[in-house]
Design an enzyme around this catalytic site. Structure first.
Site, PDB file in Angstrom:
ATOM      1  N   ALA A  65      30.329 -40.654 -23.117  1.00 39.75           N
ATOM      2  CA  ALA A  65      31.669 -41.312 -22.509  1.00 39.75           C
ATOM      3  C   ALA A  65      31.985 -40.809 -21.224  1.00 39.75           C
ATOM      4  CB  ALA A  65      32.805 -41.027 -23.567  1.00 39.75           C
ATOM      5  N   LYS A  67      30.376 -40.010 -19.026  1.00 45.33           N
ATOM      6  CA  LYS A  67      29.483 -40.333 -17.892  1.00 45.33           C
ATOM      7  C   LYS A  67      29.840 -41.763 -17.263  1.00 45.33           C
ATOM      8  CE  LYS A  67      24.997 -37.988 -19.033  1.00 45.33           C
ATOM      9  NZ  LYS A  67      25.673 -36.915 -19.897  1.00 45.33           N
ATOM     10  N   TYR A  68      30.927 -42.443 -18.138  1.00 43.98           N
ATOM     11  CA  TYR A  68      31.288 -44.046 -17.742  1.00 43.98           C
ATOM     12  C   TYR A  68      32.123 -43.923 -16.559  1.00 43.98           C
ATOM     13  CZ  TYR A  68      28.515 -45.487 -21.694  1.00 43.98           C
ATOM     14  OH  TYR A  68      27.504 -45.808 -22.387  1.00 43.98           O
ATOM     15  N   PRO A  69      32.256 -44.953 -15.941  1.00 47.46           N
ATOM     16  CA  PRO A  69      33.597 -44.811 -14.679  1.00 47.46           C
ATOM     17  C   PRO A  69      34.838 -45.374 -15.478  1.00 47.46           C
ATOM     18  CG  PRO A  69      32.200 -46.741 -14.852  1.00 47.46           C
ATOM     19  CD  PRO A  69      31.413 -45.835 -15.529  1.00 47.46           C
TER      20      PRO A  69
END
EC number: 1.14.11.38
Length: 291
Positions: A65, A67-69
Site C-alpha cells: 500500500a 507504494k501506491y499514489p
C-alpha cells in the site's frame, strides 16, 4: 461515425456453457460474465468494504500500500474481513466450474490473494503488464506450458471508459514478451457491478486512468487463483479458527486450511502435517461438514 473493427471481449451469460468459456480463455485470453453476482451480494460486499475503507491504516510499514499514489486506495485480505466474499463470492459455483477445467492439467488450485482497489479521479492509467510479478517463475514458462494462474476481476461500481475500465489486449497470452503495446491495441472491459472479467495467465492488460470530474471512484476487487504448486501471495493461516469453521469445505480449501492435491505424479498431496492430512490433524469442522 466509425465502427471499431477490432474483435471485442465476448460477454456471456452466467449460465453459459463452461466449455465455451474455456475455449474463449484459450482463444482470446479473457471474457466477461454478465450478472454473475446478484445485486444484494454486490450491495452487501460494498457495505463491508466501506467499513474497511473507513479504518485508519495500521502503523508501520505496509509493503504494498505504501507504494501506491494517493489516488489509489488499497485494502488487502478481503477473505478475512468481508463475510460476503468468503461465504458467497469465494465459493461461487460458476467460478469454480471454470477453475476446475482451467487447472485440470496441474491439479488443485487455491486463492492466492483477494484485495480491494479503489481508483479515484486523477489516477493515470497503468502501464500494460501481465499478472506475474508475485511469482516471477511464471515469466519463464514456455507458451505451451499449462496455465498456473487465473485473474478474476469483480467490478463493484460501473466500469466505463471515462473512469478507467480495464484495458485488455486479446490474444496477447501468445506473445513471447509484453513489449511496449499501444493503447489502441486494447479493448475496454466496460462492465456493471455484478459482472466479472475472467483473464487468462499471460494476458497483457492495464487499468485505465480515471478521468472523471465528479469525484466518483472506480471500485474493484481483484482475486487471483493459482495452482496449489504456487505459494499464495496472502496467507490466511492467521484467521480465527471459529471463522474458518463457519466456512464450507470448498472455502477452507481455497484459503489453505486443507490438504490439497497437485496433478500426478504427486500421490499424497501437499500442505501435510506429519504425513497426515491437515484437516484431520486439526480435527477441522466446516459449515457443510460439521462432523
Amino acid at each position: 461515425m466509425t465502427v471499431d473493427s477490432k474483435p471485442q471481449l465476448q460477454r456471456l451469460a452466467a449460465d453459459a456453457d463452461v466449455d465455451r468459456m474455456c475455449r474463449l480463455l484459450e482463444e482470446d485470453g479473457a471474457f466477461i460474465l454478465k450478472g454473475l453476482l446478484p445485486f444484494d451480494v454486490v450491495e452487501s460486499f460494498n457495505r463491508e468494504l466501506d467499513v474497511q475503507m473507513a479504518i485508519p491504516p495500521p502503523k508501520g510499514e505496509r509493503l504494498l500500500a505504501d507504494k501506491y499514489p494517493p489516488h489509489f486506495k488499497y485494502v488487502p485480505n478481503v477473505a478475512t474481513t468481508c463475510p460476503t466474499f468468503r461465504n458467497t463470492v469465494l465459493i461461487n459455483p460458476v467460478i469454480h466450474a471454470i477453475c476446475e477445467a482451467y487447472f485440470q492439467r496441474t491439479g488443485d488450485y487455491w486463492l492466492s490473494a483477494a484485495f480491494l482497489r479503489e481508483i479515484e479521479s486523477g489516477m493515470p492509467a497503468q502501464p500494460f503488464h501481465r499478472d506475474d510479478a508475485t511469482h516471477p517463475l511464471m515469466h519463464y514458462q514456455p507458451l505451451e506450458a499449462p496455465p498456473v494462474s487465473l485473474s478474476v476481476i469483480f467490478p463493484l461500481t460501473e466500469f466505463t471508459e471515462e473512469n478507467g475500465a480495464t484495458e485488455v489486449i486479446l490474444g496477447s497470452h501468445r506473445w513471447t514478451e509484453v513489449g511496449t503495446p499501444e493503447r489502441d491495441q486494447a479493448v475496454l472491459a466496460t462492465m456493471d457491478p455484478g459482472d466479472v472479467l475472467i483473464v487468462r495467465q499471460r494476458v497483457v492488460h492495464a487499468g485505465g486512468g480515471n478521468r472523471t470530474t465528479a469525484g466518483k471512484p472506480r471500485r474493484v476487487v481483484l482475486a487471483y487463483f493459482n495452482s496449489v504448486q504456487l505459494t499464495p501471495f496472502e496467507t490466511y493461516r492467521t484467521m480465527p479458527r471459529e471463522m474458518v469453521e463457519s466456512m464450507t469445505v470448498l472455502g477452507q480449501r481455497m484459503l489453505g486450511w486443507r490438504t490439497m492435491k497437485p496433478s500426478d505424479p504427486n500421490i499424497v498431496g501437499i500442505n501435510l502435517i506429519d504425513d497426515k492430512r491437515l484437516e484431520n490433524v486439526l480435527q477441522l469442522k466446516a459449515a457443510d461438514s460439521p462432523a
